[in-house]
Design a protein around this motif. Structure first.
Motif, mmCIF file in Angstrom:
data_model
loop_
_atom_site.group_PDB
_atom_site.id
_atom_site.type_symbol
_atom_site.label_atom_id
_atom_site.label_comp_id
_atom_site.label_asym_id
_atom_site.label_seq_id
_atom_site.Cartn_x
_atom_site.Cartn_y
_atom_site.Cartn_z
ATOM 1 N N GLY A 118 -43.392 -31.306 -87.044
ATOM 2 C CA GLY A 118 -43.369 -31.054 -88.424
ATOM 3 C C GLY A 118 -42.880 -31.931 -89.285
ATOM 4 N N ILE A 119 -42.895 -31.750 -90.553
ATOM 5 C CA ILE A 119 -42.630 -32.831 -91.627
ATOM 6 C C ILE A 119 -41.339 -33.486 -91.434
ATOM 7 C CG2 ILE A 119 -41.888 -33.166 -94.155
ATOM 8 C CD1 ILE A 119 -43.918 -30.852 -94.922
ATOM 9 N N TRP A 120 -40.146 -32.902 -90.979
ATOM 10 C CA TRP A 120 -39.022 -33.452 -90.613
ATOM 11 C C TRP A 120 -38.970 -34.147 -89.541
ATOM 12 C CZ3 TRP A 120 -38.411 -34.164 -95.184
ATOM 13 C CH2 TRP A 120 -38.243 -33.129 -96.055
ATOM 14 N N ALA A 121 -39.956 -34.138 -88.556
ATOM 15 C CA ALA A 121 -40.052 -34.820 -87.363
ATOM 16 C C ALA A 121 -40.765 -36.163 -87.539
ATOM 17 C CB ALA A 121 -40.942 -34.181 -86.457
ATOM 18 N N LYS A 122 -41.506 -36.187 -88.771
ATOM 19 C CA LYS A 122 -41.967 -37.583 -89.149
ATOM 20 C C LYS A 122 -41.266 -38.136 -90.423
ATOM 21 C CE LYS A 122 -46.530 -34.916 -88.235
ATOM 22 N NZ LYS A 122 -47.463 -34.160 -88.996
ATOM 23 N N PHE A 123 -40.622 -37.485 -91.309
ATOM 24 C CA PHE A 123 -40.095 -38.265 -92.263
ATOM 25 C C PHE A 123 -38.546 -37.676 -92.119
ATOM 26 C CE2 PHE A 123 -43.794 -39.268 -94.541
ATOM 27 C CZ PHE A 123 -44.872 -38.365 -94.165
ATOM 28 N N ASP A 124 -37.552 -38.832 -92.819
ATOM 29 C CA ASP A 124 -36.397 -38.603 -92.964
ATOM 30 C C ASP A 124 -35.998 -37.770 -94.204
ATOM 31 O OD1 ASP A 124 -33.298 -40.774 -93.104
ATOM 32 O OD2 ASP A 124 -33.644 -38.525 -93.063
ATOM 33 N N PRO A 125 -35.441 -36.329 -93.881
ATOM 34 C CA PRO A 125 -34.949 -35.556 -95.053
ATOM 35 C C PRO A 125 -33.789 -36.245 -95.762
ATOM 36 C CG PRO A 125 -34.428 -34.597 -93.046
ATOM 37 C CD PRO A 125 -35.357 -35.721 -92.359
ATOM 38 N N MET A 126 -33.137 -36.912 -95.189
ATOM 39 C CA MET A 126 -31.890 -37.346 -96.145
ATOM 40 C C MET A 126 -32.328 -38.421 -96.891
ATOM 41 S SD MET A 126 -29.507 -35.570 -95.335
ATOM 42 C CE MET A 126 -30.608 -34.154 -94.999
ATOM 43 N N GLN A 127 -33.301 -39.237 -96.530
ATOM 44 C CA GLN A 127 -34.044 -40.237 -97.438
ATOM 45 C C GLN A 127 -35.080 -39.596 -98.477
ATOM 46 O OE1 GLN A 127 -33.464 -43.610 -98.018
ATOM 47 N NE2 GLN A 127 -35.173 -43.028 -99.582
ATOM 48 N N LEU A 128 -35.609 -38.528 -98.080
ATOM 49 C CA LEU A 128 -36.873 -38.169 -99.050
ATOM 50 C C LEU A 128 -36.637 -36.793 -99.825
ATOM 51 C CD1 LEU A 128 -39.777 -39.169 -96.877
ATOM 52 C CD2 LEU A 128 -38.972 -40.366 -98.637
ATOM 53 N N ALA A 129 -35.275 -36.193 -99.114
ATOM 54 C CA ALA A 129 -35.180 -34.828 -99.932
ATOM 55 C C ALA A 129 -33.833 -34.689 -100.122
ATOM 56 C CB ALA A 129 -35.748 -33.868 -98.729
ATOM 57 N N THR A 130 -33.050 -35.702 -100.531
ATOM 58 C CA THR A 130 -31.715 -35.409 -101.134
ATOM 59 C C THR A 130 -31.525 -36.257 -102.429
ATOM 60 O OG1 THR A 130 -31.026 -37.481 -100.008
ATOM 61 C CG2 THR A 130 -30.866 -35.419 -98.943
ATOM 62 N N PRO A 131 -30.724 -36.025 -103.491
ATOM 63 C CA PRO A 131 -30.679 -36.947 -104.751
ATOM 64 C C PRO A 131 -30.206 -38.227 -104.226
ATOM 65 C CG PRO A 131 -29.404 -34.809 -104.840
ATOM 66 C CD PRO A 131 -29.945 -34.928 -103.299
ATOM 67 N N GLU A 132 -29.346 -38.587 -103.318
ATOM 68 C CA GLU A 132 -28.747 -39.718 -102.843
ATOM 69 C C GLU A 132 -30.204 -40.819 -102.137
ATOM 70 O OE1 GLU A 132 -27.866 -36.967 -101.637
ATOM 71 O OE2 GLU A 132 -25.875 -36.841 -102.744
ATOM 72 N N GLY A 133 -31.023 -39.810 -101.868
ATOM 73 C CA GLY A 133 -32.015 -40.546 -101.298
ATOM 74 C C GLY A 133 -33.267 -41.142 -102.293
ATOM 75 N N PHE A 134 -33.168 -40.307 -103.382
ATOM 76 C CA PHE A 134 -34.065 -40.554 -104.617
ATOM 77 C C PHE A 134 -33.457 -41.689 -105.256
ATOM 78 C CE2 PHE A 134 -37.057 -39.984 -107.767
ATOM 79 C CZ PHE A 134 -36.457 -39.878 -108.803
ATOM 80 N N ALA A 135 -32.046 -41.686 -105.536
ATOM 81 C CA ALA A 135 -31.211 -42.707 -106.339
ATOM 82 C C ALA A 135 -31.470 -44.083 -105.442
ATOM 83 C CB ALA A 135 -29.909 -42.423 -106.333
ATOM 84 N N SER A 136 -31.397 -43.889 -104.130
ATOM 85 C CA SER A 136 -31.566 -45.322 -103.515
ATOM 86 C C SER A 136 -32.854 -45.894 -103.475
ATOM 87 C CB SER A 136 -30.982 -45.373 -102.087
ATOM 88 O OG SER A 136 -31.799 -44.445 -101.348
ATOM 89 N N ASP A 137 -33.993 -45.040 -103.360
ATOM 90 C CA ASP A 137 -35.299 -45.613 -103.380
ATOM 91 C C ASP A 137 -36.347 -44.748 -103.794
ATOM 92 O OD1 ASP A 137 -37.600 -47.074 -100.404
ATOM 93 O OD2 ASP A 137 -37.735 -46.596 -102.648
ATOM 94 N N PRO A 138 -36.458 -44.509 -105.201
ATOM 95 C CA PRO A 138 -37.216 -43.514 -105.821
ATOM 96 C C PRO A 138 -38.787 -43.633 -105.597
ATOM 97 C CG PRO A 138 -36.256 -45.042 -107.504
ATOM 98 C CD PRO A 138 -35.565 -45.368 -106.344
ATOM 99 N N ARG A 139 -39.057 -44.780 -105.411
ATOM 100 C CA ARG A 139 -40.484 -45.229 -104.999
ATOM 101 C C ARG A 139 -40.832 -44.471 -103.830
ATOM 102 N NH1 ARG A 139 -42.398 -48.953 -108.630
ATOM 103 N NH2 ARG A 139 -40.810 -50.098 -109.679
ATOM 104 N N ALA A 140 -39.987 -44.464 -102.688
ATOM 105 C CA ALA A 140 -40.364 -43.770 -101.344
ATOM 106 C C ALA A 140 -40.486 -42.094 -101.600
ATOM 107 C CB ALA A 140 -39.283 -44.222 -100.453
ATOM 108 N N VAL A 141 -39.693 -41.640 -102.381
ATOM 109 C CA VAL A 141 -39.646 -40.392 -102.485
ATOM 110 C C VAL A 141 -40.859 -40.206 -103.472
ATOM 111 C CG1 VAL A 141 -38.280 -38.420 -103.746
ATOM 112 C CG2 VAL A 141 -37.002 -40.154 -102.491
ATOM 113 N N HIS A 142 -41.273 -40.657 -104.339
ATOM 114 C CA HIS A 142 -42.370 -40.369 -105.276
ATOM 115 C C HIS A 142 -43.498 -40.646 -104.308
ATOM 116 C CE1 HIS A 142 -40.709 -40.004 -109.007
ATOM 117 N NE2 HIS A 142 -40.433 -41.384 -109.217
ATOM 118 N N ALA A 143 -43.776 -41.540 -103.352
ATOM 119 C CA ALA A 143 -45.022 -41.472 -102.596
ATOM 120 C C ALA A 143 -44.786 -40.363 -101.569
ATOM 121 C CB ALA A 143 -44.772 -42.859 -101.566
#
Ligand code: NAD
Ligand code: APR
Length: 235
Positions: free
Chosen positions: A25-50
């Motif tokens: 599943g998606i969370w086995a391939k991607f880190d939800p804490m990096q891509l699905a949290t406000p903190e992750g967006f603040a630290s690396d918005p380009r990764a979240v947008h991608a």
């Protein structure tokens, strides 16, 4: 008859959109804490947008399946008979709408919408989103984010959802692992209110023991069969 249906990623699995916690599943391939949290967006918005741009493109290429179409039919026929389908989804795709369902309540937001962190303006957005995208309302750049609920944020429309759940004659959860709150708690709230409950899933979910009945198999097969039974007065 008033039916409350909660759907999760499993209802869109056969349309080719990944689930979160199944094998691979998606969370086995991607880190939800990096891509699905406000903190992750603040630290690396380009990764979240991608991440969300890829999911948006995949969603636009996907097609609704027979489960989406059966639920749209259920809504139309219940309404014609003086009843109501309250369709609440945890999914951020628009496959319920593209199958003809209306209204659809997206408690985790919608991938086809973006929101300005500066002014709060929400707008339809079918294209890729970048840190340079200016807000259509306040023209600020750098603050546009997917209009999607991330971990640590409050799901949307919760008052409307709570009222609809308590007014239901039947609660049905379709294609959700029952592992994320508050959606995972809806079945317990329905039981406490004496509302019959049914799980429709590929296999029993984490909270399966709380449901009165269960129907298991691929949603594109099990959901149309269940809808036919309901509409013939036997479901
Ligand atoms: P969460 O809902 O996963 O809650 C964190 C954990 O706390 C849960 O896994 C559960 O074990 C526990 N928990 C939470 N409420 C509980 C309760 N009432 N009783 C018992 N245990 C409970 O994570 P969150 O931070 O609450 O996420 C908020 C919302 O954001 C969730 O609904 C989540 O689905 C959503 N979300 C959306 C996306 C997306 O891409 N759309 C991604 C991540 C999260
Ligand atoms: N038919 C029916 N159910 C299916 C199918 C299918 N073809 N394929 C998978 N499923 C079921 C799985 O058995 C599982 O119970 O769908 C469920 C998917 O569970 P998750 O991947 O956890 O997805 P979901 O329950 O929607 O996740 C809830 O968590 O990360 C957050 O916001 C995200 O909305 C998501 C929330």
């Amino acid at each position: 008859m008033n039916i409350f249906v909660l759907t999760g990623a499993g209802v869109s699995a056969e349309s080719g959109l990944g689930t979160f916690r199944d094998t691979g599943g998606i969370w086995a391939k991607f880190d939800p804490m990096q891509l699905a949290t406000p903190e992750g967006f603040a630290s690396d918005p380009r990764a979240v947008h991608a991440f969300y741009n890829l999911r948006r493109r995949n969603m636009i290429e996907a097609e609704p399946n027979e489960a989406h179409r059966a639920l749209a039919r259920l809504g139309r026929d219940l309404e014609a008979a003086g009843g109501r389908l309250f369709l609440c989804t945890q999914n951020i795709d628009d496959l319920h709408e593209r199958a003809g369902a209306s209204p659809v309540v997206h408690m985790h937001g919608e991938l086809l919408k973006i929101r300005c962190e500066a002014c709060g303006h929400v707008t339809q957005w079918p294209s890729d989103l970048t840190v340079e995208t200016p807000c259509p309302a306040c023209a600020r750049a750098g603050g546009m984010r997917p209009h999607v609920v991330w971990f640590g944020e409050m799901p949307l429309h919760m008052e409307e959802i709570g009222d609809a759940l308590m007014a239901a004659d039947l609660f049905v959860a379709i294609g959700t692992s029952g592992s994320v709150y508050p959606a995972a708690g809806f079945v317990a709230e329905a039981r406490a209110a004496g509302i019959p409950t049914c799980e429709i899933n590929l296999e029993p979910a984490d909270n399966a023991r709380l449901f009165d009945t269960g129907r298991y198999g691929p949603a594109s097969e099990v959901v149309p069969a269940w809808v036919e039974e309901v509409l013939r007065g036997r479901g």
